[in-house]
Design an enzyme around this catalytic site. Structure first.
Site, PDB file in Angstrom:
ATOM      1  N   GLY A   1      47.726  38.745  25.514  1.00  0.00           N
ATOM      2  CA  GLY A   1      46.814  38.753  26.744  1.00  0.00           C
ATOM      3  C   GLY A   1      48.153  38.771  27.372  1.00  0.00           C
ATOM      4  O   GLY A   1      49.335  38.281  27.258  1.00  0.00           O
TER       5      GLY A   1
ATOM      6  N   GLY B   1      49.094  39.145  35.240  1.00  0.00           N
ATOM      7  CA  GLY B   1      50.364  38.697  36.415  1.00  0.00           C
ATOM      8  C   GLY B   1      51.185  37.737  36.653  1.00  0.00           C
ATOM      9  O   GLY B   1      52.551  38.055  36.779  1.00  0.00           O
TER      10      GLY B   1
ATOM     11  N   VAL C   1      51.258  36.719  27.068  1.00  0.00           N
ATOM     12  CA  VAL C   1      50.957  35.096  26.156  1.00  0.00           C
ATOM     13  C   VAL C   1      50.933  36.209  24.809  1.00  0.00           C
ATOM     14  O   VAL C   1      50.412  36.684  24.350  1.00  0.00           O
ATOM     15  CB  VAL C   1      50.031  35.098  26.926  1.00  0.00           C
ATOM     16  CG1 VAL C   1      49.832  33.542  25.648  1.00  0.00           C
ATOM     17  CG2 VAL C   1      50.041  34.903  27.789  1.00  0.00           C
TER      18      VAL C   1
ATOM     19  N   GLU D   1      51.282  24.344  23.319  1.00  0.00           N
ATOM     20  CA  GLU D   1      50.588  24.893  22.262  1.00  0.00           C
ATOM     21  C   GLU D   1      49.267  25.420  22.015  1.00  0.00           C
ATOM     22  O   GLU D   1      49.015  26.102  22.558  1.00  0.00           O
ATOM     23  CB  GLU D   1      49.465  22.814  22.717  1.00  0.00           C
ATOM     24  CG  GLU D   1      48.471  22.838  21.695  1.00  0.00           C
ATOM     25  CD  GLU D   1      47.626  21.464  21.359  1.00  0.00           C
ATOM     26  OE1 GLU D   1      45.995  21.435  20.926  1.00  0.00           O
ATOM     27  OE2 GLU D   1      47.657  20.822  22.724  1.00  0.00           O
TER      28      GLU D   1
ATOM     29  N   ASP E   1      45.275  25.196  40.588  1.00  0.00           N
ATOM     30  CA  ASP E   1      44.810  25.881  39.973  1.00  0.00           C
ATOM     31  C   ASP E   1      44.012  25.721  38.567  1.00  0.00           C
ATOM     32  O   ASP E   1      43.697  26.320  38.420  1.00  0.00           O
ATOM     33  CB  ASP E   1      46.484  27.056  40.158  1.00  0.00           C
ATOM     34  CG  ASP E   1      45.737  28.689  39.283  1.00  0.00           C
ATOM     35  OD1 ASP E   1      44.354  28.701  40.024  1.00  0.00           O
ATOM     36  OD2 ASP E   1      46.405  28.831  38.118  1.00  0.00           O
TER      37      ASP E   1
ATOM     38  N   PRO F   1      38.030  28.181  35.707  1.00  0.00           N
ATOM     39  CA  PRO F   1      37.061  28.463  34.236  1.00  0.00           C
ATOM     40  C   PRO F   1      38.278  28.974  33.659  1.00  0.00           C
ATOM     41  O   PRO F   1      38.160  28.881  32.226  1.00  0.00           O
ATOM     42  CB  PRO F   1      36.027  29.193  34.556  1.00  0.00           C
ATOM     43  CG  PRO F   1      35.627  29.257  35.822  1.00  0.00           C
ATOM     44  CD  PRO F   1      36.718  28.219  36.480  1.00  0.00           C
TER      45      PRO F   1
END
Length: 880
Positions: free
Chosen positions: A19, A22, A26, A90, A134, A137
């Site tokens: 993904g 900003g 990743v 991880e 921060d 969900p």
């Protein structure tokens, strides 16, 4: 900059993209050294371009990497390859909580389960000094084993932009978002103090946790807004709709936890993640109120309406009956007495406290392992019950509505519902006696050298409620007790110039006036009586609430209320009930020789009120503190262990405690309050010549000797400053005094090793008392000795072991090796200790030189302590 599969970043080989957002991309990657799958997060170029910011980020990332918790995503590494900075994380398989919530709310059981895991992870991080900042969900991953928190502690380190726009960017976005989406997605979980630009702390994370729990339970966000401004206004000014209005089957206890987390003012929130976890665990275990959903409550309301109709009919009948009986003589109500014995399995019962409505009595019990806790008994019940969550608690006090009990434990002020709900944290406070006023303020004292303190019952920062009158020589205030208006309060003032005085103060005003010249605490009991102890008798005297003055003569209520100096062992209620303990017998203990299995070999001294012990260098004698029964004046005695005789060592009628025999056998040091209300260290020749000499000038703080150096030229002094115990080193020749163990934590019971090179002591720096060891020459070099809590450490005569009291009621030992290098062995339990229930023993076990025996201060007899007497309608039996 997208990385292609096969790209190498150090030892990590990129496999595929996961993904982007900003704060960077990743990737899934393989650690070629350990052959494991990891996640690589490539940081944005603006971070890499600033060397200072990158260095700061690397430092903080390394701190986060130390977090090892089953519900925290692990940060493995920080690296730089060419001009690419990256994190190694991880790799977690699952879906984010944000994705799961797109399908709707979670079942209540799952909400609670995930909430416990998130709170536990936050608790671990907060205790390590790391705040997430921060939490949302999108940073919570759902796996087969539960949830994992991501991007932990990096929110502050990664500064995407500066200025006002910095708040609008999510530092851990898992997918691309528009600017507006990023604003809303981040702001939804921001606490008011973050939006106002104030410093975030652990309570900021708890606000976000409350918002997440709300969203999991309802499927809706706690705060909504069509624009950035309207969303901020909602967070700052409005409360979310009740969870039960959206999901009626939600347990009310869960809703209470969420609301407590979402309080606008950080001081009004639940203060620690640990407390959130405990409350959610109580919900999970099915606490009495947790399983009562709104729909059931509504059915109960229907039954209640029927009950009110029936009550109205009954009330009409009562009016008719009253009119018929009004002219008849009503006999005077007579007092009704009964006693409350200690509950089964406990060794003592004390500190009775009646609820304001007179329907309950709370008291403190000590079990056979020396563990204190609070018990409660309803007036219409035959048995008392233990109040869960009050282990280690001190003296209880009631809320004005008789629904909750306040208490102090582990350096914290807490409250617990009397119906068995979860314990709630109020504030950090090392208090002793408390009083809960009608206006929601709690008063408490720390020691006899402090002012009375006050704090909101809903939480906050304590502040002074009284002021010492230095001109009158006041040294401290103690035993606060609110009057019915919740504004005025009684307290006892100690002075170096006059006797103790019972005074009355007022919240917000630091002036006070004398009510009586007495050392007894006082309580107001309607109608218009001040109850206190006079000459070991409980008495009542007319007291006017308007003028705050006593009048007339005291009337006796009960005799010999003197078990603990007459100051704490009585309680009154607004309903005309009184409780107290009376009697002249004080439970004692025995000095006995035991083996390493705890078996009694012989009796060294007959039963008495022993609290402290210290061997003479040859171990033929022992200096002990012995209480004086009802007078409450302990003194130092010397027991001859060979002949079984004893002789008194201190005589002046003051309190003398904590004896410590000098290594050369010439002196016994102890603490004395003969110069005023504050204990100061003294020493006196063992031969008894002279009155003894003070070793320190008056400081206004309680002090005592902790340990002598082997050459008897210096001592470690234990001193209580600003709510914590510290340790100072005093040179007895030059009288130079220097700090030795001084921190914002409590360091207690310092004991110098036989060779004079090491010091063992206990400290609560990790949240509970543990045993530590430090170098005498450099106390900053220290090591933790115990693993599961401990107090009262001491050395074996050969210096090869440290013995200490465990939290499980047993004595423990741990081997110590100092040459050629320092190391300790595994702590091992020795035997259970039958702790005396009276006093505050500083030494309860002394090891003999042969290493085979111990001199122990054990409670050998099984005699029951004096029960609590309760008198209903006590004024009916008081002399007019």
């Amino acid at each position: 900059m997208a990385l292609k599969p096969g790209t190498r970043l150090g030892p990590y080989e990129i496999e595929s993209a996961i993904g982007a957002g900003g704060m960077g991309e990743v990737y899934r990657a393989r650690d070629t050294r350990l052959d494991r799958t990891v996640a690589i997060k490539v940081l944005p170029a603006h971070l890499a371009a600033d060397p200072d910011r990158r260095a700061r980020f690397e430092r903080e990332a390394r701190a986060v990497s130390t977090l090892n918790h089953p519900h925290i995503g692990q940060l493995y590494d920080v690296g730089r390859e060419s001009d690419v900075d990256y994190l190694v994380l991880e790799f977690i398989e699952g879906e984010t909580l944000a994705h799961r919530l797109e399908r709707g709310p979670l079942p209540p059981a799952q909400v609670v389960q995930y909430g416990i895991q998130i709170a536990d992870a936050l608790d671990r991080a907060h205790k390590s000094g790391i705040v997430h900042r921060d939490l949302k969900p999108g940073n919570v991953m759902i796996t087969r084993g539960g949830v994992k928190l991501l991007d932990f502690g990096l929110a502050r380190s990664i500064e995407a932009v500066t200025g006002p726009q910095a708040l609008t960017l999510s530092p851990s976005a898992a997918q691309p978002l528009t600017a507006e989406g990023t604003i809303l997605g981040t702001f939804q979980y921001m606490a008011p103090e973050q939006l106002e630009g104030r410093e975030a702390d652990a309570r900021t994370d708890l606000f976000a946790l409350g918002a997440i729990l709300y969203e999991m339970a309802t499927g809706k966000r706690a705060f909504e807004g069509k624009s950035q401004a309207s969303l901020i206004a909602a967070i700052l000014e409005r409360e979310p709709a009740p969870i039960s209005a959206i999901q009626p089957l939600t347990p009310p206890a869960l809703e209470r936890v969420v609301r407590a987390c979402l309080a606008k003012d950080p001081d009004e929130r639940i203060q620690t993640a640990h407390d959130v976890k405990l409350q959610l665990q109580w919900v999970q275990e099915g606490g009495s109120a947790a399983g009562l959903p709104a729909v059931v409550a509504e059915k109960r309301k229907g039954r209640e309406r029927l009950a009110w109709i029936a009550a109205a009919v009954a009330g009409l009948a009562a009016v008719v009956a009253f009119s018929l009986l009004a002219t008849r003589h009503v006999p005077e109500r007579k007092p009704v007495r009964f006693t409350i014995e200690r509950p089964a399995g406990t060794a003592s019962i004390t500190w009775p406290r009646l609820s304001p409505d007179g329907q309950w009595v709370a008291f403190q019990c000590v079990d056979s392992n020396g563990q204190r806790s609070i018990w409660v008994r309803a007036m219409d019940a035959l048995e008392a019950r233990h109040l869960n969550g009050t282990e280690g608690a001190g003296r209880p006090f009631w809320s004005p509505d008789s629904r909750a009990i306040g208490f102090f434990a582990e350096g914290k002020l807490k409250k617990a519902p009397v119906d068995g709900g979860p314990v709630q944290f109020i504030s950090e406070a090392k208090g002793s006696d408390g009083s809960w006023g009608a206006n929601g303020v709690i008063l408490y004292d720390n020691t006899q050298t402090d002012t009375i303190m006050q704090v909101s019952a809903s939480g906050g920062t304590p502040k002074a409620a009284s002021s010492l009158d230095r001109k009158a020589g006041e040294l401290g205030h103690a035993w606060p007790q609110f009057l019915p208006d919740g504004k005025h309060f009684l307290f006892v003032a100690f002075s170096s110039r006059t006797s103790e005085q019972l005074k009355v103060g007022e919240l917000g005003e630091f002036k006070s006036k004398v009510v009586l010249a007495t050392a007894s605490r006082g309580e107001y009991a309607p109608p218009g009586r001040l109850v206190y102890v006079l000459d070991n008798n409980l008495v009542a005297q007319p007291f006017d609430l308007a003028s705050l003055r006593v009048s007339g003569d005291p009337v006796p209520i009960a005799e010999h209320v003197n078990l603990l100096g007459g100051r704490e062992n009585f309680s009154t209620s607004q309903a005309g009930t009184i409780a107290f303990q009376s009697g002249t017998d004080t439970p004692g203990s025995d000095l006995v020789w035991i083996d390493r299995l705890g078996r009694v070999l012989s009796t060294a001294a007959k039963t008495d009120i022993y609290t402290d012990m210290s061997f003479s260098p040859d171990q033929k004698q022992v200096a002990v503190t012995i209480g004086e029964g009802g007078s409450g004046k302990p003194n130092i005695w010397i027991v001859d262990l060979t002949r079984g005789t004893r002789s008194r060592f201190t005589f002046d009628g003051a309190n003398h405690v904590w004896p410590v025999w000098s290594p050369d056998g010439e002196w016994i040091a102890f603490a004395s309050d003969s110069g005023g209300a504050t204990f100061r260290p003294m020493r006196k020749p063992v031969n008894g010549a002279g009155q003894g000499e003070y070793l320190t000038a008056p400081s206004g703080f309680p002090e005592g000797i902790g340990s002598w150096t082997p050459d008897a030229r210096s001592v470690l002094i234990q001193v209580f400053r600003s709510g914590n115990w510290d340790v100072d080193l005093l040179d007895l020749v030059s009288r130079k005094r220097t700090p030795f163990l001084n921190s914002r934590f409590s360091e207690e019971h310092p004991r110098i090793s036989p060779d004079g090179k090491w010091v063992t002591y206990s400290s609560d720096e990790n949240g509970r008392n543990e045993i530590y060891l430090c170098e005498m020459a450099n106390p900053a070099n220290k090591w933790q000795v115990s693993l599961a809590g401990g107090r009262l450490p001491r050395w074996s005569p050969d210096g090869k072991e440290i013995l200490f009291a465990g939290t499980d009621g047993r004595e423990w030992e741990v081997s110590v090796t100092t040459t050629p290098s320092f190391q300790t062995g595994e702590p091992k339990p020795l035997f259970p200790v039958r702790v005396p229930t009276q006093g505050f023993p500083q030494e309860r076990i002394l090891e003999a030189k042969d290493g085979k025996r111990f001199l122990a201060n054990f409670m050998m007899s099984a005699e029951s302590p004096t029960p609590i007497t309760v008198v209903v309608n006590w004024m009916g039996g008081a002399k007019k």
